[in-house]
Enzyme design. Structure first.
Site, PDB file in Angstrom:
ATOM      1  N   ARG A  51       0.818  -1.085  -0.023  1.00 31.26           N
ATOM      2  CA  ARG A  51       0.136   0.152  -0.105  1.00 31.26           C
ATOM      3  C   ARG A  51       0.864   1.254   0.027  1.00 31.26           C
ATOM      4  NH1 ARG A  51      -1.499   2.144   4.544  1.00 31.26           N
ATOM      5  NH2 ARG A  51      -1.989   0.121   5.488  1.00 31.26           N
ATOM      6  N   TYR A 103     -14.808  16.794 -16.516  1.00 29.11           N
ATOM      7  CA  TYR A 103     -15.669  15.658 -16.500  1.00 29.11           C
ATOM      8  C   TYR A 103     -16.575  15.128 -15.600  1.00 29.11           C
ATOM      9  CZ  TYR A 103     -15.111  10.485 -16.185  1.00 29.11           C
ATOM     10  OH  TYR A 103     -15.301   9.161 -16.340  1.00 29.11           O
ATOM     11  N   ASP A 175      -6.063  18.478 -14.885  1.00 35.46           N
ATOM     12  CA  ASP A 175      -6.365  17.296 -15.372  1.00 35.46           C
ATOM     13  C   ASP A 175      -6.054  17.051 -16.821  1.00 35.46           C
ATOM     14  OD1 ASP A 175      -7.699  15.062 -16.395  1.00 35.46           O
ATOM     15  OD2 ASP A 175      -9.384  15.025 -15.053  1.00 35.46           O
ATOM     16  N   LYS A 200      -6.794   6.269 -20.072  1.00 35.22           N
ATOM     17  CA  LYS A 200      -7.101   6.687 -21.289  1.00 35.22           C
ATOM     18  C   LYS A 200      -5.738   6.675 -21.991  1.00 35.22           C
ATOM     19  CE  LYS A 200     -11.168   7.606 -19.289  1.00 35.22           C
ATOM     20  NZ  LYS A 200     -11.466   8.860 -18.698  1.00 35.22           N
TER      21      LYS A 200
HETATM   22  C1  LIG Z   1     -12.015   9.305 -17.403  1.00 33.98           C
HETATM   23  C2  LIG Z   1     -11.693  10.543 -16.777  1.00 33.98           C
HETATM   24  C3  LIG Z   1     -11.373  10.699 -15.585  1.00 33.98           C
HETATM   25  C4  LIG Z   1     -11.574   9.600 -14.305  1.00 33.98           C
HETATM   26  O1  LIG Z   1     -10.922   8.442 -14.547  1.00 33.98           O
HETATM   27  P1  LIG Z   1     -11.262   6.910 -14.311  1.00 33.98           P
HETATM   28  O2  LIG Z   1      -9.985   6.299 -14.485  1.00 33.98           O
HETATM   29  O3  LIG Z   1     -12.438   6.670 -14.956  1.00 33.98           O
HETATM   30  O4  LIG Z   1     -11.558   6.956 -12.662  1.00 33.98           O
HETATM   31  C5  LIG Z   1     -11.112  12.054 -15.090  1.00 33.98           C
HETATM   32  N1  LIG Z   1     -10.804  12.956 -15.873  1.00 33.98           N
HETATM   33  C6  LIG Z   1     -11.239  12.827 -17.319  1.00 33.98           C
HETATM   34  C7  LIG Z   1     -10.840  13.956 -18.029  1.00 33.98           C
HETATM   35  C8  LIG Z   1     -11.186  11.561 -17.599  1.00 33.98           C
HETATM   36  O5  LIG Z   1     -11.562  11.486 -18.958  1.00 33.98           O
END
Ligand SMILES: *Cc1c(COP(=O)(O)O)cnc(C)c1O
Length: 385
Positions: A51, A103, A175, A200
């Protein structure tokens, strides 16, 4: 060679890799051990419990830190857990300014979960930095940037927002999921913390969910490491290994993604069944010049409005065979997504219309298939409406 002087492609292949001296494996092994034995009461080899830290996870963290240009990274089990960790840096009564088209999962976490914990949020149209200035309060501690936005590809002027936040003593978080560090590096504009859903582009193969938090200041690095351990948000060694395999091809993948995206956007822009295309790489995008200045490319996410609304959209979903109708983005395979009833269904109808999302809107995550095939397949679907 100091990795800071290497090119991006070289860093993505070599950072955090080749760590095993027992058998000289060329890649970082998976260490699926929950615990690590001590040589004596003073001595470990740097790990005691997974962890808190794991050698495979460290490999991934070193890699992403090198790509963003940060001093530290923590890899988490989802993008949402990365955001959760960063939100725990704040106290009840603190105020955070975010864009009104962030998001959906982030919006839910802010407006619902963390509002109940006593944090205050203002959601503003961040395409105009003056709206951030106007939303500042004495208790504003953070400005949350996400650019380009989902699904309509609005762009935030990162440098302008950072300047406003800094003058108010607030930190900035970006982000960077939609572009990946290959196409945008928010630290270069003074952002304090960069985060990703590695689900992604960074992993890029639609086979794992994960997140990452990158810092460039020691104080933030220590705080984030403490929180990820205390909250138990670190990713598993297996997931870290998969993402580390994926990230090595980030640069050539992004190049291929963008080739397809540009070709597709140009075809859509000229097609009579398409009313509007939202892609920063088109000169008609209202923030094309800002995207050119701030990004190292236009990315591979886009949306378009199809004439004929929902029936026409459904026809396109059924008729284009190379694009799967699915949530998520950033994988090698092309995906369609219908914000009206999928990713943005949790918004009220009025909020969707206010944002510009309608029954005509189709989002596309352009994969790395041959651009000619992607264009031809979409064109035959639109031609036959
Ligand atoms: C998918 C996404 C998230 C969340 O990520 P997860 O891996 O699904 O928890 C946050 N910000 C953006 C811009 C995203 O496309």
């Amino acid at each position: 060679m100091d990795s800071q002087h290497q090119h991006f492609e070289t860093r993505s292949v070599h950072s955090g890799v080749a760590k095993d001296s027992s058998y000289n494996s060329v890649i970082t092994p998976i260490y699926p051990s929950s615990t690590f034995y001590w040589d004596d009461l003073q001595t470990t080899k740097g790990y005691d419990y997974t962890r808190s830290g794991n050698p495979t996870r460290t490999g991934l963290e070193q890699n992403i830190a090198a790509l963003e240009g940060g001093i530290d990274c923590r890899a988490t089990c989802t993008g949402m857990s990365a955001i959760t960790a960063v939100l725990h840096m704040f106290q009840p009564g603190d105020h955070i300014i975010a864009s009104d088209d962030i998001y959906g999962g982030t919006y839910r976490l802010f407006a619902d979960v963390f509002t109940r914990q006593g944090l205050e949020f203002s959601f503003v149209k961040m395409t105009d930095a003056a709206n951030v200035q106007a939303a500042l309060q004495p208790n504003t501690k953070c400005v949350w940037i996400e650019t380009p936005s989902n699904p309509l590809m609005n762009i935030v002027d990162i440098a302008a927002v950072v300047e406003i936040a800094q003058s108010a003593g607030a930190i900035t978080v970006a982000d960077n999921t939609f572009l990946s560090p290959y196409l945008q590096r928010p630290f270069e504009f003074g952002v304090d913390i960069v985060l990703h859903s590695t689900t992604k582009y960074i992993n890029g193969h639609s086979d794992v969910v994960g997140g990452a938090i990158v810092t460039r200041q020691k104080e933030h690095a220590e705080n984030v490491a403490y929180l990820v351990n205390a909250l138990g948000l670190g990713c598993s060694p297996f997931d870290a290994w998969l993402v580390l395999r994926g990230v090595k091809t980030l640069a050539p993948r992004m190049k291929a993604h963008q080739r397809g995206a540009q070709a597709l956007a140009e075809m859509l822009d000229a097609h009579p069944a398409v009313e509007k295309v939202y892609y920063p790489g088109l000169p008609t995008h209202p923030q094309h010049e800002l995207a050119k200045r701030q990004q190292k490319g236009f990315g591979a996410m886009m949306s378009f409005d199809v004439a004929g609304g929902r029936p026409a959209a459904e026809h396109v979903f059924k008729t284009a065979t190379l694009y799967s109708l699915a949530e998520s983005l950033g994988g090698v395979e092309s995906l369609f997504e219908y914000p009206e009833s999928m990713s943005h269904a949790s918004m009220t109808l009025a909020a969707r219309r206010e944002a510009g999302i309608t029954e005509k809107t189709i989002r596309v995550s352009v994969g790395i298939e041959n651009p000619d095939d992607l264009v031809a397949d979409m064109k035959q679907a639109l031609d036959s409406i």
